[in-house]
Design a protein around this motif. Structure first.
Motif, PDB file in Angstrom:
ATOM      1  N   ILE A  22      -2.890   7.612   3.261  1.00 37.59           N
ATOM      2  CA  ILE A  22      -2.992   7.107   4.905  1.00 37.59           C
ATOM      3  C   ILE A  22      -2.212   5.941   4.948  1.00 37.59           C
ATOM      4  O   ILE A  22      -2.221   4.988   4.344  1.00 37.59           O
ATOM      5  N   ARG A  23      -1.282   6.437   6.090  1.00 28.45           N
ATOM      6  CA  ARG A  23      -0.394   5.260   6.349  1.00 28.45           C
ATOM      7  C   ARG A  23      -0.626   4.352   7.515  1.00 28.45           C
ATOM      8  O   ARG A  23      -0.971   5.180   8.557  1.00 28.45           O
ATOM      9  N   GLY A  24      -0.263   3.236   7.768  1.00 30.98           N
ATOM     10  CA  GLY A  24      -0.458   2.612   9.236  1.00 30.98           C
ATOM     11  C   GLY A  24      -0.358   1.081   8.796  1.00 30.98           C
ATOM     12  O   GLY A  24      -0.495   0.532   7.725  1.00 30.98           O
ATOM     13  N   GLU A  25      -0.210   0.557   9.957  1.00 31.61           N
ATOM     14  CA  GLU A  25       0.064  -0.953   9.800  1.00 31.61           C
ATOM     15  C   GLU A  25      -1.624  -1.511   9.558  1.00 31.61           C
ATOM     16  O   GLU A  25      -2.510  -1.171   9.850  1.00 31.61           O
ATOM     17  N   THR A  26      -1.488  -2.828   9.239  1.00 31.32           N
ATOM     18  CA  THR A  26      -2.919  -3.637   8.755  1.00 31.32           C
ATOM     19  C   THR A  26      -3.661  -3.589  10.129  1.00 31.32           C
ATOM     20  O   THR A  26      -3.202  -3.942  11.189  1.00 31.32           O
ATOM     21  N   GLY A  27      -5.040  -3.387   9.951  1.00 29.86           N
ATOM     22  CA  GLY A  27      -5.853  -3.347  10.890  1.00 29.86           C
ATOM     23  C   GLY A  27      -5.928  -1.997  11.780  1.00 29.86           C
ATOM     24  O   GLY A  27      -6.687  -1.960  12.833  1.00 29.86           O
ATOM     25  N   THR A  28      -5.121  -0.932  11.484  1.00 28.05           N
ATOM     26  CA  THR A  28      -5.381   0.235  12.425  1.00 28.05           C
ATOM     27  C   THR A  28      -6.696   1.185  11.969  1.00 28.05           C
ATOM     28  O   THR A  28      -6.952   2.123  12.795  1.00 28.05           O
ATOM     29  N   GLY A  29      -7.109   0.874  10.809  1.00 32.59           N
ATOM     30  CA  GLY A  29      -8.378   1.701  10.465  1.00 32.59           C
ATOM     31  C   GLY A  29      -8.108   2.503   9.528  1.00 32.59           C
ATOM     32  O   GLY A  29      -8.633   3.596   9.507  1.00 32.59           O
TER      33      GLY A  29
END
Length: 515
Positions: A233-240
């Motif tokens: 799972i990839r995503g910026e900080t705080g995306t869930g």
């Protein structure tokens, strides 16, 4: 020194019957394997002598036997308790397969099995193997051996067969007891872990949004959840990212088992392996007790490796082995532990870039990247902001016993136009602060709550995030020190941080030394 018992006229049927009764009493009173076998061996010596007596139990997964209990008077002992013996090519295996006793009265003249070299090294001359059989299965074998050739008679074999029959029933009960105890201990460990998880706070309880990008994420969750495939799972900080991992676990066949979360970025470099794989007592300074690692806790369930890009390279190699073979050893231990764990990982880093920079293993990246899910930042799904606002307002109105009839139009414009560098986590905190501050029927959020000025909201420009400011400052210090990280007058000393900490931050911030 060989121990001899009386083997003359006193070995009558009455004596054997008495011994069998004593063995029965020992079986009833002892569930601990060492105490049980010591008691049985002591009684057997009243009827017949032996220099080595052992129990081997069959492991169908590994297709080998393991020495479960052992009583011996022959120094040195070549095959110790816990040793593995293959089924194929061993006397234990022959007895197991044929379910009948195997007597080898002249061992030096009858070599051919795996264990023969070891037994001869102990000075053994005759060996008797007996099957440990219950009504519906065979558990393993009982071996009795002597340094005297042709030591055992037909009467001895008949008597020891009765012992083996009783012993098999007792072992079956003891193994069931061990299984129940192990399950109880595992349940206790899981309960302790889950209690800790309940105490922790999560970003939000449900996935909120109806934008096309978030719908695509949810479709991916539904597709991969029923499988056991590894998910990245990839995503910026705080995306869930953790929320998505929980959704996958809750929709999977492992939902009744724990989801064990590990924040790889928060673990000290020296304790990462201990936390993941556990350690044995005395494995290192401060290891006062045995510790069960997170992978063991997650057995039959799911482990979520948050910020997996922060793992040290040496730990990455061991993680790769777990992914490939589902086995590992505790720190300071020699026993291989096999687990059945689904792995999910998350990162806010560009792992492909980290592979290029050689701070992340390429083989591990491809093992983790089986089913990638990219979570969009909040600024790319602004149509979800009104829905999220209503959700969080309702949440905190209930918590604080407040009531708002509406949210101001200008407030909603600010929320939609703001870049949200902290994503949904930052959004929730802004709403929480607003609910605390506001008292009228309409919820209003000023620019100060967003940490920006009105001008910054109205124009495409925005203030740098903390991460951007950190990157800029570190770059300036590195240029000042001509890219010297450690040592006196190095960048780490000027920044007042440990050189290793600085080195680990550089790839995370996308900082590379110019050619």
């Amino acid at each position: 020194m060989e121990i001899h018992s009386s083997h003359d006229s006193s070995n009558t049927a009455a004596e054997k019957y008495r011994v069998l009764l004593e063995i029965t009493n020992a079986l009833v009173l002892n569930l601990d394997r060492d105490a049980l076998f010591k008691a049985i061996a002591s009684e057997i010596r009243n009827v017949t002598t032996f220099d080595r007596a052992g129990i081997t139990l069959y492991d169908p997964v590994a297709d080998h036997f393991q020495i479960y209990s052992l009583e011996t008077t022959a120094p040195p002992v070549s095959l110790q308790r816990g040793a593995d013996i293959p089924r194929e090519g061993s006397g234990m295996g022959w007895t197991f397969d044929h379910r009948t006793p195997l007597y080898r009265p002249q061992l030096p003249d009858d070599r051919g099995f795996f264990e023969d070299t070891h037994f001869l090294a102990e000075g053994l001359q005759s060996v008797l193997y007996l099957p440990l059989m219950t009504r519906d299965r065979i558990l393993g074998t009982l071996q009795v051996a002597s340094t005297i050739p042709s030591r055992y008679t037909d009467e001895d074999i008949a008597f020891l067969l009765q012992v083996a029959s009783q012993l098999a029933l007792a072992l079956d009960n003891a193994l069931c007891y061990d299984t129940i105890k192990s399950l109880r201990d595992q349940l206790h460990k899981e309960n302790v872990y889950l209690q800790e998880e309940i105490k922790s706070t999560h970003n939000f309880e449900e996935i909120i949004g109806e934008s096309p990008v978030i719908r695509r994420v949810l479709r991916s969750v539904e597709q991969v959840a029923p499988t056991d495939s590894t998910v990245l799972i990839r995503g910026e900080t705080g995306t869930g990212k953790e929320l998505i991992a929980r959704a996958i676990h809750d929709l999977s066949q492992r939902k009744s088992r724990p989801l064990v979360r590990v924040n790889c970025a928060a673990l000290p470099a020296g304790l990462v392996e201990s936390e993941l794989f556990g350690h044995e007592k005395g494995a290192f300074t401060g290891a006062l007790n045995k510790k069960i690692g997170r992978f063991e806790l997650a057995h039959q369930g799911t482990i979520f490796l948050d910020e997996v890009g922060d793992l040290p390279l040496e730990t990455q190699a061991k993680l790769l082995r777990v992914l490939q073979e589902q086995e590992f050893e505790r720190v300071g231990g020699a026993q291989t532990i096999t687990v059945n764990v689904r792995v999910m990982a998350a990162t806010n880093r560009d792992l492909k870039a980290a592979v290029t920079q050689q701070t992340f293993r390429a083989d591990l990246f491809y093992r983790l990247n089986v089913f990638p899910i990219q979570i969009p930042p909040l600024r790319e799904r602004t149509e979800d902001i009104p829905i999220l606002a209503r959700y969080f307002i309702d949440k905190y109105m209930k918590k604080m016993n407040k009531q708002f009839e509406a949210i101001g139009h200008s407030t909603m414009e600010r929320l939609v136009q703001y870049a949200w560098p902290g994503n949904v986590r930052e959004f929730e905190h802004v709403i929480e602060r607003a609910v605390i501050h506001c008292s009228g029927p309409t919820l209003d959020i000023g620019n100060e709550a967003l940490s920006v000025t009105s001008a910054a909201v109205a124009t495409p420009e925005r203030l740098m995030t903390l991460e951007e400011m950190e990157r800029s400052h570190i770059l300036k210090v590195l240029e000042l020190t001509k890219w010297v990280v450690g040592g006196p007058k190095g960048a780490a000393e000027l920044l007042n941080i440990h050189p290793n900490t600085l080195r680990s931050r550089l790839p995370k911030l996308g900082i590379t030394k110019p050619e």
